[in-house]
Design a protein around this motif. Sequence first.
Motif, PDB file in Angstrom:
ATOM      1  N   ASN A 416       0.989  -1.211  -0.055  1.00 16.75           N
ATOM      2  CA  ASN A 416       0.041  -0.013   0.035  1.00 16.75           C
ATOM      3  C   ASN A 416       0.887   1.211  -0.159  1.00 16.75           C
ATOM      4  N   PHE A 417       0.598   2.325  -0.912  1.00 16.25           N
ATOM      5  CA  PHE A 417       1.362   3.612  -0.947  1.00 16.25           C
ATOM      6  C   PHE A 417       0.612   4.655  -0.327  1.00 16.25           C
ATOM      7  N   ALA A 418       0.790   5.197   0.793  1.00 18.44           N
ATOM      8  CA  ALA A 418       0.068   6.457   1.153  1.00 18.44           C
ATOM      9  C   ALA A 418       0.969   7.638   1.332  1.00 18.44           C
ATOM     10  N   PRO A 419       0.501   8.734   0.476  1.00 18.14           N
ATOM     11  CA  PRO A 419       1.318   9.941   0.438  1.00 18.14           C
ATOM     12  C   PRO A 419       1.733  10.577   1.674  1.00 18.14           C
ATOM     13  N   LEU A 420       2.893  11.106   1.995  1.00 20.49           N
ATOM     14  CA  LEU A 420       3.078  11.786   3.261  1.00 20.49           C
ATOM     15  C   LEU A 420       2.834  13.215   2.941  1.00 20.49           C
ATOM     16  N   GLU A 421       2.589  14.157   3.974  1.00 27.69           N
ATOM     17  CA  GLU A 421       2.465  15.485   4.094  1.00 27.69           C
ATOM     18  C   GLU A 421       3.738  15.998   3.651  1.00 27.69           C
ATOM     19  N   LYS A 422       3.766  17.088   2.928  1.00 27.11           N
ATOM     20  CA  LYS A 422       5.301  17.898   2.714  1.00 27.11           C
ATOM     21  C   LYS A 422       5.417  18.175   4.202  1.00 27.11           C
ATOM     22  N   GLY A 423       7.102  18.186   4.189  1.00 26.90           N
ATOM     23  CA  GLY A 423       7.746  18.305   5.299  1.00 26.90           C
ATOM     24  C   GLY A 423       7.822  17.244   6.388  1.00 26.90           C
ATOM     25  N   LYS A 424       7.008  16.164   6.170  1.00 26.25           N
ATOM     26  CA  LYS A 424       7.354  15.186   7.058  1.00 26.25           C
ATOM     27  C   LYS A 424       8.596  14.507   6.935  1.00 26.25           C
ATOM     28  N   PRO A 426      12.480  15.068   4.865  1.00 26.37           N
ATOM     29  CA  PRO A 426      13.152  16.197   3.920  1.00 26.37           C
ATOM     30  C   PRO A 426      13.259  15.695   2.486  1.00 26.37           C
ATOM     31  N   VAL A 427      13.120  16.550   1.593  1.00 31.56           N
ATOM     32  CA  VAL A 427      13.324  16.413  -0.015  1.00 31.56           C
ATOM     33  C   VAL A 427      14.384  17.285  -0.340  1.00 31.56           C
ATOM     34  N   PHE A 428      15.029  16.945  -1.474  1.00 30.69           N
ATOM     35  CA  PHE A 428      16.174  18.055  -1.876  1.00 30.69           C
ATOM     36  C   PHE A 428      15.575  18.867  -3.152  1.00 30.69           C
ATOM     37  N   HIS A 429      14.182  18.747  -3.228  1.00 30.44           N
ATOM     38  CA  HIS A 429      13.804  19.795  -4.194  1.00 30.44           C
ATOM     39  C   HIS A 429      12.171  19.760  -4.148  1.00 30.44           C
ATOM     40  N   GLU A 430      11.561  21.015  -4.226  1.00 28.22           N
ATOM     41  CA  GLU A 430      10.309  21.091  -4.057  1.00 28.22           C
ATOM     42  C   GLU A 430       9.356  20.125  -4.930  1.00 28.22           C
ATOM     43  N   ASP A 431       9.577  19.708  -5.938  1.00 34.69           N
ATOM     44  CA  ASP A 431       9.188  18.855  -6.795  1.00 34.69           C
ATOM     45  C   ASP A 431       8.995  17.276  -6.505  1.00 34.69           C
ATOM     46  N   VAL A 432       9.791  16.964  -5.371  1.00 41.34           N
ATOM     47  CA  VAL A 432       9.869  15.763  -4.854  1.00 41.34           C
ATOM     48  C   VAL A 432       8.851  15.488  -4.012  1.00 41.34           C
ATOM     49  N   ASN A 433       7.844  14.207  -4.111  1.00 41.12           N
ATOM     50  CA  ASN A 433       6.904  13.728  -3.455  1.00 41.12           C
ATOM     51  C   ASN A 433       7.228  12.759  -2.642  1.00 41.12           C
ATOM     52  N   VAL A 434       6.711  12.188  -1.376  1.00 41.72           N
ATOM     53  CA  VAL A 434       7.145  10.975  -0.815  1.00 41.72           C
ATOM     54  C   VAL A 434       5.794  10.194  -0.410  1.00 41.72           C
ATOM     55  N   TRP A 435       6.159   8.888  -0.396  1.00 39.76           N
ATOM     56  CA  TRP A 435       4.893   8.104  -0.020  1.00 39.76           C
ATOM     57  C   TRP A 435       5.238   6.967   0.953  1.00 39.76           C
ATOM     58  N   GLU A 436       4.637   6.676   1.877  1.00 40.32           N
ATOM     59  CA  GLU A 436       4.891   5.506   2.760  1.00 40.32           C
ATOM     60  C   GLU A 436       4.456   4.299   2.156  1.00 40.32           C
ATOM     61  N   VAL A 437       5.373   3.227   2.303  1.00 40.41           N
ATOM     62  CA  VAL A 437       5.127   1.965   1.777  1.00 40.41           C
ATOM     63  C   VAL A 437       4.654   0.962   2.681  1.00 40.41           C
ATOM     64  N   THR A 438       3.734   0.384   2.671  1.00 37.21           N
ATOM     65  CA  THR A 438       3.210  -0.785   3.984  1.00 37.21           C
ATOM     66  C   THR A 438       2.696  -2.051   3.169  1.00 37.21           C
ATOM     67  N   ASP A 439       2.646  -3.082   4.073  1.00 37.54           N
ATOM     68  CA  ASP A 439       2.242  -4.610   3.771  1.00 37.54           C
ATOM     69  C   ASP A 439       0.586  -4.240   4.166  1.00 37.54           C
ATOM     70  N   LYS A 440      -0.220  -4.618   3.085  1.00 28.90           N
ATOM     71  CA  LYS A 440      -1.520  -4.175   3.182  1.00 28.90           C
ATOM     72  C   LYS A 440      -2.170  -4.921   4.460  1.00 28.90           C
ATOM     73  N   THR A 441      -1.780  -6.195   4.799  1.00 27.31           N
ATOM     74  CA  THR A 441      -2.267  -7.056   5.469  1.00 27.31           C
ATOM     75  C   THR A 441      -2.084  -6.795   7.005  1.00 27.31           C
ATOM     76  N   SER A 442      -0.491  -6.602   7.037  1.00 26.39           N
ATOM     77  CA  SER A 442      -0.020  -6.574   8.597  1.00 26.39           C
ATOM     78  C   SER A 442       0.175  -5.102   8.823  1.00 26.39           C
ATOM     79  N   GLY A 443       0.202  -4.248   7.838  1.00 25.52           N
ATOM     80  CA  GLY A 443       0.305  -2.674   8.200  1.00 25.52           C
ATOM     81  C   GLY A 443       1.946  -2.699   8.411  1.00 25.52           C
ATOM     82  N   LYS A 444       2.862  -3.667   8.393  1.00 21.40           N
ATOM     83  CA  LYS A 444       4.240  -3.387   8.439  1.00 21.40           C
ATOM     84  C   LYS A 444       4.852  -2.076   7.422  1.00 21.40           C
ATOM     85  N   VAL A 445       5.647  -1.436   7.990  1.00 18.41           N
ATOM     86  CA  VAL A 445       6.056  -0.437   7.120  1.00 18.41           C
ATOM     87  C   VAL A 445       7.341  -0.891   6.352  1.00 18.41           C
ATOM     88  N   ILE A 446       7.253  -0.990   5.096  1.00 19.31           N
ATOM     89  CA  ILE A 446       8.279  -1.543   4.100  1.00 19.31           C
ATOM     90  C   ILE A 446       9.230  -0.358   3.802  1.00 19.31           C
TER      91      ILE A 446
END
Length: 721
Positions: A416-424, A426-446
Motif C-alpha cells: 500500500n502506498f500512502a502520500p506523506l504530507e509535505k515536510g514530514k 526532508p526532500v532535496f527539491h520542491e518537486d519531490v513527493n514521498v509516499w509511505e509503503v506498507t504491507d496491506k495485511t499486516s500494516g508493517k512499514v516496508i
Amino acid sequence: MNIKNKITKKATFGLIVALTISSCAEKNENVETETKNETSNVLLQEWTGPYGGVPAFDKMRIADAQAAIEKGMEQSLAEIDAIASNPAPPTFENTIEAMEKSGKTLDRAFTYYGIWSSNMSSPEFREIQQDLAPKISEFRSKVSQNEQLFERVKTVYESSLKDSLPADQQRVVQLVYENFAMEGAALDEEKKKRYAAINKELSKLYTEFSNNVLADEEGYVTLLEKDQLGGLSDGLIKAYAKAAEDRGHTGKYAITNTRSSMDPFLTYSTERDLREKVWKTYYSRGDNGDDHDNNEIIAKILKLRKERVGLLGYDNYAQWRLQNRMAKTPENAMELMNAVWPAAIARVKEEVKDMQAVANSSKDNITIEPWDYRYYAEKVRKKKYDLDSDEVKQYLQLDKLTEAMFFVAGELFNFNFAPLEKGKVPVFHEDVNVWEVTDKTSGKVIGLWYLDPYARPGKRSGAWATTYRSYTSFEGEKTVLASNNSNFVKPAPGEPLLVSWDDATTFFHEFGHALHFFASNVKYPTLNGGVRDYTEFQSQLLERWLSTDKVINTYLVHQETGEPMPKELVQKIKNASTFNQGFGTTEYLASALIDMKLHLADPEKIDVDAFERETLAAMKMPKELVMRHRTPHFGHVFSGEGYATAYYGYMWADVLTADAAEAFAEAPDGFYDKEVAAKLVNYLFAPRNAMDPAEAYRKFRGRDANIEALMRDRGFPIPKK
C-alpha cells in the motif's frame, strides 16, 4: 531498462562488491555512531527521524561534499585495514560479515553526492566531481587490491567449497571473491599498480564524458516564435512556453535538448526545417567538435579498458565483463542480437515504405529522413490503425498513472502506498513527493518511495530508479528508501501532465525497479546487487500491467471528462501493439551492437566517429534512423562501466520478459493470477542476487526462456533453428 527509454540510473559506490559503477547498484544500510569530528558535517551524520532515519536532504550543502567523501573514505579504509589485519583465523563472521558492516559513513556521504550528480548538478559541483574522481578511484583500488584482505576472503571462499555455508552466506562469499578476482586482487605488485593507475585515469574520463553530455544538454536550446508551433497541442505549447520562461525567454517557446522535449516535437511539429534542427541538436550531443566533444575521450577509454583486462589475461573487455552475466560470453550476446537484427531492419523497410506513401499522397515532395520518422510514423498510425497518439495522451495523466502503479503493486505484492504530507521527511527539491509503503495485511512499514518527476537544469536526462537505503536483515530489518526519477516536461500551473504511451510504459518500467527494491528479502547488503542482463527483466515485465483491463478501465480516464478510455480506443492500441517495432528495435539494437563491437575491436588508433559510421553501414543500418544512443553521448557505456558491453542486456532481459508475460497470459486469472504472482514475488523479486538468475527463472517458469516468445511479442518471424 526499457528498450524505448533507457538512461541509467544513478551510480553508487559500495565498498567491496559494487566496485564498478552501476546504475542499478544498491546502497547499504546507513546507521552507525560518528566521532565528534564528523558530526559537524551533515553528510556524514547518522540519519535521524522516522522510518529508521532518513537523509537530511534539507540540510545538504555542496560546501560539505568534498570533505564528507574524503573523510568517509578515510574511515572506510581504517575499517578495512582492521578487518585485513585481524590476527584471528579468517571466518565468514570476522571477514565477510565484517566487510558487509563496513563503509556506512561513506555510504551516507555518497547518497547526497549521488543527488548532486544526477538530480541537482551545478558548475560548482562538477568541479568537485573532477577533483574527487581520481581520489575515489584510488580509494577503491586500495580496497580491491588489499592483499591481506584478499587472502582472508580467499581462505573463507576455499573453505566454503569444502564445507558449505548456508545458501545465502555461500552466495555472498562467491560474489565477494569473484569481484576481488575480477578487480585484479591476484595480480603481482607491478600489475596491481598499473591496474590502479588505469582505474584512476578512467574515473577522470568518465566524469569528463558525463559533464560534456550534460553541458550539451543544458547549452543547446531551440527557441520558437508563435508562428512556428504548427501541429503542436495546447498542452505541449504551454509546456514549451514554461520552459522558455524558466530560461528567461518569456514570450517564446523552448525545445530543450532532452528526449522528453525533443520526442513530441519531432512527432507533431509541421515545421520540417525545425524538426531537422532539433533532431541534429539532440543527436550531436558530445559530437560538436568543441570543448565538450567526447570522441577522443571514448578512444582513450577503449584503450585503457583493453589494457586493464589484458593484465588479467583477457583478450578483450567484453570477455572480462560478461563472465558473470547470464550471457557468459560476448559470442552468446551477439548470437541473440544477430538473430533479431535482420527482422528488425526488414520491418524498418516496411515502415519507411508506408511512411513514404503517406508523404507522397500528401504531396509533401520529400524523401523520409531521420527527422521525419516520428512525424510520418504518427500519420501512418492514424491511417493504418486510426490511432491518434495525442488522443491517447488525453487518458494518460501522470497522477492517475501513479495511482495505477500503486494498484498493481497492491495486487501483486500486497503493498500500500500512502502520500506523506509535505515536510514530514526532508526532500532535496520542491518537486519531490514521498509516499509511505506498507504491507496491506499486516500494516508493517516496508519503506518510503520518493518521486522526482520533472526535468530541470542540472538534472541528467532520462529516467532511473535508485535506493538511498536497501533492505537487509543481518543487523536488524531496515526500511527501504527508494526513488524514481523522470524528466517529464513540467506542465504550466494548473495544467495536467499528459504523457505518451511510451512515456507511460517507461514510468511503469522504472517503478518495476522500485518494486524490486521494496520486495527484497535478503540478509546481506551484497545480495541486493544484481546481474546486469537480468535486473532489467523485472522492470520490463512490470510494463505489461499498463495495458491490462483493470488498469485501463479504472485509471486511464480522460483528463477533462473523467470517462475511462473507450473500448474502441483500447482495441486500436492493442491492434497497433507491434506498430513501429522496426524503429524501436533497430535504434536500440544498433546501440547495443556498436557497444559490443567497439569493445571487441582493436582500440589502437581508433577513430570513434568513423568506426560508428562504417560499422553501421556494414550492418546495413537503415539511413532513415540512428542509434538510440549515439556513441558520443552513450552514457550507459562511457560515463561508467555499468552497461559497458552490457547494453545488449535489455534484449536478453526482454526474452525473459516476453516468456514470463506468456506465463501470466496463460494463467486462469491472467495478469492478476495469484498463484503466478506469488511465484513472481518469491522467485524473481524477493531473492535479488541471493540466487543464480537462471535457477530463479527456472523455479518461476519450470524451464528456461527462449527467443520465440520475444519474436511473437514483436510480430517478427521466428528464426529457423
